[in-house]
Design a protein around this motif. Structure first.
Motif, PDB file in Angstrom:
ATOM      1  N   TRP A   1     -46.160   9.648   2.937  1.00 54.05           N
ATOM      2  CA  TRP A   1     -45.519  10.572   3.865  1.00 54.05           C
ATOM      3  C   TRP A   1     -46.432  11.759   4.184  1.00 54.05           C
ATOM      4  O   TRP A   1     -46.407  12.289   5.293  1.00 54.05           O
ATOM      5  CB  TRP A   1     -44.186  11.052   3.300  1.00 54.05           C
ATOM      6  CG  TRP A   1     -43.099  10.036   3.484  1.00 54.05           C
ATOM      7  CD1 TRP A   1     -42.487   9.285   2.525  1.00 54.05           C
ATOM      8  CD2 TRP A   1     -42.520   9.644   4.732  1.00 54.05           C
ATOM      9  NE1 TRP A   1     -41.564   8.449   3.092  1.00 54.05           N
ATOM     10  CE2 TRP A   1     -41.552   8.643   4.443  1.00 54.05           C
ATOM     11  CE3 TRP A   1     -42.714  10.035   6.061  1.00 54.05           C
ATOM     12  CZ2 TRP A   1     -40.786   8.034   5.441  1.00 54.05           C
ATOM     13  CZ3 TRP A   1     -41.956   9.422   7.055  1.00 54.05           C
ATOM     14  CH2 TRP A   1     -41.004   8.441   6.746  1.00 54.05           C
TER      15      TRP A   1
ATOM     16  N   LEU B   1     -35.894   8.947   2.880  1.00 53.56           N
ATOM     17  CA  LEU B   1     -36.907  10.000   2.826  1.00 53.56           C
ATOM     18  C   LEU B   1     -36.735  10.867   1.585  1.00 53.56           C
ATOM     19  O   LEU B   1     -37.695  11.147   0.856  1.00 53.56           O
ATOM     20  CB  LEU B   1     -36.799  10.860   4.094  1.00 53.56           C
ATOM     21  CG  LEU B   1     -37.872  11.922   4.317  1.00 53.56           C
ATOM     22  CD1 LEU B   1     -39.229  11.273   4.576  1.00 53.56           C
ATOM     23  CD2 LEU B   1     -37.490  12.817   5.494  1.00 53.56           C
ATOM     24  N   LEU B   2     -35.495  11.283   1.296  1.00 52.83           N
ATOM     25  CA  LEU B   2     -35.237  12.196   0.188  1.00 52.83           C
ATOM     26  C   LEU B   2     -35.338  11.505  -1.171  1.00 52.83           C
ATOM     27  O   LEU B   2     -35.988  12.019  -2.090  1.00 52.83           O
ATOM     28  CB  LEU B   2     -33.854  12.847   0.342  1.00 52.83           C
ATOM     29  CG  LEU B   2     -33.787  14.157   1.151  1.00 52.83           C
ATOM     30  CD1 LEU B   2     -34.282  13.954   2.580  1.00 52.83           C
ATOM     31  CD2 LEU B   2     -32.363  14.712   1.157  1.00 52.83           C
TER      32      LEU B   2
ATOM     33  N   ASN C   1     -38.625  10.674  -2.658  1.00 53.93           N
ATOM     34  CA  ASN C   1     -39.330  11.832  -3.219  1.00 53.93           C
ATOM     35  C   ASN C   1     -38.741  12.286  -4.549  1.00 53.93           C
ATOM     36  O   ASN C   1     -39.160  13.286  -5.120  1.00 53.93           O
ATOM     37  CB  ASN C   1     -39.306  12.994  -2.217  1.00 53.93           C
ATOM     38  CG  ASN C   1     -40.301  14.081  -2.559  1.00 53.93           C
ATOM     39  OD1 ASN C   1     -41.414  13.798  -3.002  1.00 53.93           O
ATOM     40  ND2 ASN C   1     -39.915  15.341  -2.368  1.00 53.93           N
TER      41      ASN C   1
ATOM     42  N   GLU D   1     -36.736  18.456  -4.756  1.00 53.10           N
ATOM     43  CA  GLU D   1     -37.339  17.269  -4.153  1.00 53.10           C
ATOM     44  C   GLU D   1     -36.704  16.957  -2.794  1.00 53.10           C
ATOM     45  O   GLU D   1     -37.392  16.559  -1.849  1.00 53.10           O
ATOM     46  CB  GLU D   1     -37.182  16.062  -5.075  1.00 53.10           C
ATOM     47  CG  GLU D   1     -37.935  16.166  -6.386  1.00 53.10           C
ATOM     48  CD  GLU D   1     -37.139  16.898  -7.477  1.00 53.10           C
ATOM     49  OE1 GLU D   1     -37.607  16.915  -8.619  1.00 53.10           O
ATOM     50  OE2 GLU D   1     -36.033  17.420  -7.169  1.00 53.10           O
TER      51      GLU D   1
ATOM     52  N   ALA E   1     -38.703  17.113   0.913  1.00 49.84           N
ATOM     53  CA  ALA E   1     -38.745  15.987   1.844  1.00 49.84           C
ATOM     54  C   ALA E   1     -38.199  16.384   3.210  1.00 49.84           C
ATOM     55  O   ALA E   1     -38.783  16.055   4.252  1.00 49.84           O
ATOM     56  CB  ALA E   1     -37.947  14.818   1.267  1.00 49.84           C
TER      57      ALA E   1
ATOM     58  N   TRP F   1     -44.141   8.682  -1.204  1.00 53.63           N
ATOM     59  CA  TRP F   1     -44.636  10.009  -1.529  1.00 53.63           C
ATOM     60  C   TRP F   1     -45.713   9.846  -2.597  1.00 53.63           C
ATOM     61  O   TRP F   1     -45.597   8.996  -3.480  1.00 53.63           O
ATOM     62  CB  TRP F   1     -43.505  10.904  -2.042  1.00 53.63           C
ATOM     63  CG  TRP F   1     -42.513  11.244  -0.961  1.00 53.63           C
ATOM     64  CD1 TRP F   1     -41.433  10.513  -0.582  1.00 53.63           C
ATOM     65  CD2 TRP F   1     -42.541  12.400  -0.124  1.00 53.63           C
ATOM     66  NE1 TRP F   1     -40.768  11.134   0.445  1.00 53.63           N
ATOM     67  CE2 TRP F   1     -41.420  12.307   0.753  1.00 53.63           C
ATOM     68  CE3 TRP F   1     -43.378  13.517  -0.016  1.00 53.63           C
ATOM     69  CZ2 TRP F   1     -41.136  13.269   1.713  1.00 53.63           C
ATOM     70  CZ3 TRP F   1     -43.092  14.477   0.935  1.00 53.63           C
ATOM     71  CH2 TRP F   1     -41.985  14.357   1.791  1.00 53.63           C
TER      72      TRP F   1
END
Length: 432
Positions: A184, A217-218, A221, A237, A241, A301
């Motif tokens: 990312w 996405l979250l 991470n 975290e 993100a 990530w």
């Protein structure tokens, strides 16, 4: 005058009773057509994401069935829209026979609507199919359609993961590696360079009426959307993100902020160089993109393992009477045949949930060998996690609050720091 009024009242009552009887008769007769039981199948597949395949499969089923006629009904606004329409139908005392339920609404659906487990219908009416589910689905895949009460609510139908589609021509034009970014952090740098060198957007991350891509996405991470029944996405975290996404849109102007259909179309029109969306868009993109396009696995990530929510849906039986439920299973069994599953995958890009489709000669064996894009999704299935389903009656409202803050953050009207934590707290108040 009083006599006239009484006569008018009597005639009105007779008219109303006749109308109600006619409505009831129409309703009763509408359940049968040429001796067949007529059922509705509610789905969320727009023309660009499987809608044509739905029409093809329904038409094929109706032509070969001697007992059932299926009417397909498209519900816009994806799975949330279908849930809202189902609420209205339930309030009117009506229901379709088969519905497509997104994973994020598994608990909400099972807590708020009347349904019958497919195995129950099988046990009551189709003894020859008694082991159909166990024979054709892996336990962990079937488990995706089990709610928090350990009930088998439906059967997995659509399975997808998010992938990164890339315009290799635009990447080369910007002097970048045409194989695309792997992390990312690299995605952000790629997007910025593409904007500077070409003037076009470098990236679009899908923004439908759900938080599927947001979760990917979250959680990749290290954040968790929900922990022990409480929302926990506003961790450090999670904020990190979200900040990367917001910075690309608001600060760098290198990523597009658009409705989902417009975002994917912008990629097809070469106004966006990379799009992060479901593998179910594979057919649409592969058919319409007039450039060197491919799909690669979801970026990670740095130093972390990806966690990708299982996208897609299950099919659930909501028909109320015996005839509707029997017809529903007949239709569903057709949809879960090897041949139908193969057509569904070819027409969409969804990974088939039935375990023997990929290797079958009449299934997807040749198709998968010839379609490189599908490999990106297939190769990352070990990173799949359940799509977060907020529990209780407030699940739909909690989902909407996350969508609202997404639009505010990406629209630049609030910051990640100011918006994410208060939203988490508000959702936890709802969930109490």
């Amino acid at each position: 005058m009083k006599a006239l009024f009484k006569l008018f009242s009597l005639l009105s009552i007779i008219f109303l009773l006749t109308a109600c009887a006619n409505d009831q008769a129409a309703s009763d007769s509408s359940a049968k057509k040429d001796g067949k039981t007529v059922i509705e199948y509610w789905h969320v597949n727009a023309e660009t994401q499987g809608g044509k395949t739905v029409e093809e499969l329904v038409k094929e089923f109706n032509a070969q069935s001697e007992t059932t006629e299926v009417v397909a009904k498209f519900n816009p606004d994806m799975y949330k829209g279908l849930m809202q329409n189902l609420q209205a139908e339930a309030a009117a005392g009506k229901a379709p026979a088969v519905v497509q339920v997104g994973w994020a609404f598994l608990d909400y659906f099972s807590n708020n609507f009347q349904y019958t487990s497919p195995q129950t219908v099988i046990d009551q009416h189709f003894s020859e199919d008694k082991t159909f589910l166990q024979d054709h689905f892996l336990p962990n895949v079937l488990g995706l359609a089990v709610n928090s009460k350990k009930e088998q609510v439906g059967i997995p139908y659509s399975l997808s993961t998010p992938v990164l589609y890339i315009n290799k021509d635009m990447l080369k034009e910007a002097g970048l590696d045409e194989n695309g970014p792997q992390t990312w952090e690299e995605v952000k740098e790629f997007a910025k360079t593409i904007k500077e060198k070409t003037g076009e957007f470098g990236l679009y991350i899908q923004e439908p009426a759900d938080n599927w891509a947001t979760q990917a996405l979250l959680e990749s991470n290290g954040a968790k959307m929900i922990t022990d029944g409480k929302a926990t996405f506003a961790s450090e975290e999670g904020k990190e993100a979200y900040q990367l996404w917001a910075d690309m849109i608001v600060k760098d102007k290198s990523a597009a902020h658009l409705p989902w259909d417009q975002g994917v179309q912008s990629f097809i029109d070469k106004n966006v160089a990379m799009v992060y969306t479901t593998i179910a868009q594979r057919s649409n993109i592969q058919t319409n993109a007039k450039f060197d396009v491919t799909a690669i696995q979801s970026p990670v990530w740095e130093g972390k393992e990806p966690k990708l929510p299982a996208g897609g849906s299950m099919l659930a039986i909501t028909g109320k009477d015996e005839d509707q439920q029997k017809a529903a299973w007949e239709f569903m069994k057709f949809l879960y045949s090897v041949e139908s599953m193969a057509k569904w995958t070819e027409g969409t890009g969804y990974v088939p949930p039935r375990k023997d489709v990929a290797e079958a000669e009449n299934g997807l064996k040749t198709f998968l060998a010839e379609n490189e894009m599908m490999q990106a999704a297939v190769n990352q299935m070990d990173a799949v996690v359940p799509w977060t389903s907020f529990p209780g009656d407030a699940g739909l409202q909690a989902e909407q609050q996350l969508l609202d803050i997404r639009d505010q953050i990406l629209g630049g009207s609030t910051s990640v720091e100011e918006g994410l934590k208060p939203t988490e707290e508000a959702i936890n108040e709802l969930l109490k």
